[in-house]
Design an enzyme around this catalytic site. Structure first.
Site, PDB file in Angstrom:
ATOM      1  N   CYS A  89       3.520   8.680   0.467  1.00  0.00           N
ATOM      2  CA  CYS A  89       4.149   7.808   1.570  1.00  0.00           C
ATOM      3  C   CYS A  89       4.434   6.327   0.893  1.00  0.00           C
ATOM      4  O   CYS A  89       3.237   5.763   0.514  1.00  0.00           O
ATOM      5  CB  CYS A  89       3.399   7.665   2.776  1.00  0.00           C
ATOM      6  N   CYS A  96      -0.626   6.747   9.983  1.00  0.00           N
ATOM      7  CA  CYS A  96       0.643   6.139  10.286  1.00  0.00           C
ATOM      8  C   CYS A  96       0.495   4.899  11.102  1.00  0.00           C
ATOM      9  O   CYS A  96      -0.514   4.896  12.031  1.00  0.00           O
ATOM     10  CB  CYS A  96       1.323   7.194  11.153  1.00  0.00           C
ATOM     11  N   CYS A 122       6.690  -6.647   7.200  1.00  0.00           N
ATOM     12  CA  CYS A 122       8.264  -6.061   8.055  1.00  0.00           C
ATOM     13  C   CYS A 122       8.235  -7.021   8.940  1.00  0.00           C
ATOM     14  O   CYS A 122       7.298  -7.561   9.693  1.00  0.00           O
ATOM     15  CB  CYS A 122       7.481  -4.726   8.462  1.00  0.00           C
ATOM     16  N   LEU A 143      11.315   6.520  17.506  1.00  0.00           N
ATOM     17  CA  LEU A 143      12.015   6.564  18.615  1.00  0.00           C
ATOM     18  C   LEU A 143      10.740   5.743  19.812  1.00  0.00           C
ATOM     19  O   LEU A 143      10.793   4.857  20.137  1.00  0.00           O
ATOM     20  CB  LEU A 143      12.282   7.927  19.275  1.00  0.00           C
ATOM     21  N   CYS A 202       7.028  -3.922  15.642  1.00  0.00           N
ATOM     22  CA  CYS A 202       6.859  -2.665  16.397  1.00  0.00           C
ATOM     23  C   CYS A 202       5.378  -3.009  16.939  1.00  0.00           C
ATOM     24  O   CYS A 202       4.536  -3.123  15.965  1.00  0.00           O
ATOM     25  CB  CYS A 202       6.789  -1.253  15.666  1.00  0.00           C
ATOM     26  N   GLU A 228       0.888  -1.099  -0.061  1.00  0.00           N
ATOM     27  CA  GLU A 228      -0.067  -0.087   0.057  1.00  0.00           C
ATOM     28  C   GLU A 228       1.086   1.358   0.100  1.00  0.00           C
ATOM     29  O   GLU A 228       1.790   1.287   0.741  1.00  0.00           O
ATOM     30  CB  GLU A 228      -1.004  -0.036   1.325  1.00  0.00           C
ATOM     31  N   CYS A 246       1.887  -1.127  15.156  1.00  0.00           N
ATOM     32  CA  CYS A 246       2.088  -1.043  13.673  1.00  0.00           C
ATOM     33  C   CYS A 246       1.345  -2.188  12.944  1.00  0.00           C
ATOM     34  O   CYS A 246       1.553  -3.321  13.216  1.00  0.00           O
ATOM     35  CB  CYS A 246       3.502  -0.687  13.123  1.00  0.00           C
ATOM     36  N   GLY A 302       7.282  -1.780   5.765  1.00  0.00           N
ATOM     37  CA  GLY A 302       8.511  -2.035   5.815  1.00  0.00           C
ATOM     38  C   GLY A 302       9.729  -1.229   6.534  1.00  0.00           C
ATOM     39  O   GLY A 302       9.337  -0.040   6.749  1.00  0.00           O
ATOM     40  N   GLU A 303      10.805  -1.737   6.700  1.00  0.00           N
ATOM     41  CA  GLU A 303      12.067  -1.121   7.403  1.00  0.00           C
ATOM     42  C   GLU A 303      12.948  -0.899   6.359  1.00  0.00           C
ATOM     43  O   GLU A 303      13.842  -1.656   5.649  1.00  0.00           O
ATOM     44  CB  GLU A 303      12.510  -1.896   8.452  1.00  0.00           C
TER      45      GLU A 303
END
Length: 346
Positions: free
Chosen positions: A104, A332, A111, A214, A115, A91, A118, A158-159
């Site tokens: 974005c 987000c 991923c 963070l 986290c 997406e 997420c 993803g990272e």
């Protein structure tokens, strides 16, 4: 497998063309065609028929395909469900601002960072995206919009630092004058804190904005919501960030998701201000967005403002990120890697 020509940097494309016994200038012709959005090598009309046939036999110019599009009734944000050539989905989200359009984009199918807040990490990582699939998101959305996209944020699924080489190729091609010609200063790259890659990026010194997810001020708190912290703890991450600022003289943006009852009190604000004191940085506060599987709740608006004011009063620039596309699960932390995940969320 055929090579996707958009997976090559300009320099690698030159090597590829020379390897076919063609003159070097052909690479420039082909590179320009690639970023005009062609869907077939046959569209490269200034190449000979013989060369087009040879290229077609060993290469492709496939772009992701728009499977579905969702438009927010609140703020015109668009979310795109894109199908890749192997049947996987990702997406991407298009946002409209006064200064133009920002997209974005995703860097992986799924991923593996885990986290807790997420949706993108649910089910883990399937695979990395190729450079052509990363830049292809910008191209197909821009074509659908029929407008130029001026800004890019790599904050989708993803990272990016878990797919470092492909992301670096993307950065090369997207900013190339004969590519999409979107300058690095219009690109933000977000990482959950892979410290060694932050240092690697510092040596490459692109003029992008580096954004660090963070979300916590001590290791105990961060371990519980961000498993990456068990490998790169906060001290290690801060050292890498300071090194990046020293090498690049670029400001870092720290993303801080506020979760009710977890990391949103003034004691935590005080810890955050001490942690970032003296750094060339900015804090983006993000009230957590709804994800069915997490159960996390948004921080009250008054507490968000108290948190922001505390940081500002202690010389840490801070803003509250505007929520966009929440009615289409495009905010987000809400993006998902496939159709089934999206339908379960809906």
């Amino acid at each position: 497998m055929k090579i996707n020509l958009r997976d090559l940097t300009y320099e690698k494309l030159e090597e590829f063309i020379l390897g076919l016994g063609e003159p070097k200038f052909r690479a420039k012709q082909i590179f320009k065609w690639l970023y005009l959005g062609i869907n077939s090598i046959d569209d490269m009309t200034n190449l000979s028929k013989d060369l087009r046939e040879r290229l077609s036999s060993i290469s492709t110019v496939f772009l992701p395909e728009i499977e579905e599009k969702f438009v927010s009734g609140i703020d015109e944000t668009r979310k795109y469900l894109l199908k890749l050539d192997d049947g996987n989905y990702i997406e991407s989200v298009l946002m409209k601002y006064k200064h133009g359009y920002t997209i974005c984009i995703s860097s992986q199918v799924g991923c593996r960072m885990g986290c807790a807040f997420c949706a993108s990490t649910i089910g883990g990582r399937i695979r990395n995206l190729t450079p052509s699939e990363i830049i292809g998101q910008v191209m197909v959305v821009s074509n659908d919009l029929k407008e130029r996209i001026s800004n890019i944020v790599m904050m989708g699924i993803g990272e990016p630092f878990d797919n470092f080489e492909n992301v670096m190729t993307f950065l090369s091609n997207v900013s190339h004058p004969d590519g999409l010609n979107i300058g690095h200063r219009h690109i933000t790259l977000s990482t959950c804190g892979i410290a060694d890659k932050i240092r690697d990026l510092a040596h490459l010194a692109p003029q992008i904005t580096l954004s660090i997810s963070l979300h916590a001020t001590n290791d105990e708190m961060r371990n519980s919501i961000m498993p990456v912290n068990k490998k790169y703890n906060i001290a290690t991450l801060m050292e890498a960030c300071k090194y990046y600022i020293y090498k690049t003289n670029r400001r870092i943006s720290f993303e801080y998701t506020l979760i009710a009852g977890v990391n949103d009190d003034l004691k935590t604000a005080r810890e955050l201000s001490k942690l970032l004191s003296g750094m060339l940085c900015h804090v983006n506060l993000i009230p957590v967005n709804a994800v069915n599987e997490t159960g996390f709740k948004k921080t009250d608006k008054n507490k968000v403002e108290e948190f922001r004011s505390y940081l500002e009063n202690h010389k840490i620039p801070a803003t509250v990120r505007r929520e966009m596309g929440s009615d289409i699960n495009a905010a987000c932390g809400q993006l998902r890697k496939n159709r089934l995940d999206r339908e379960r969320c809906d």
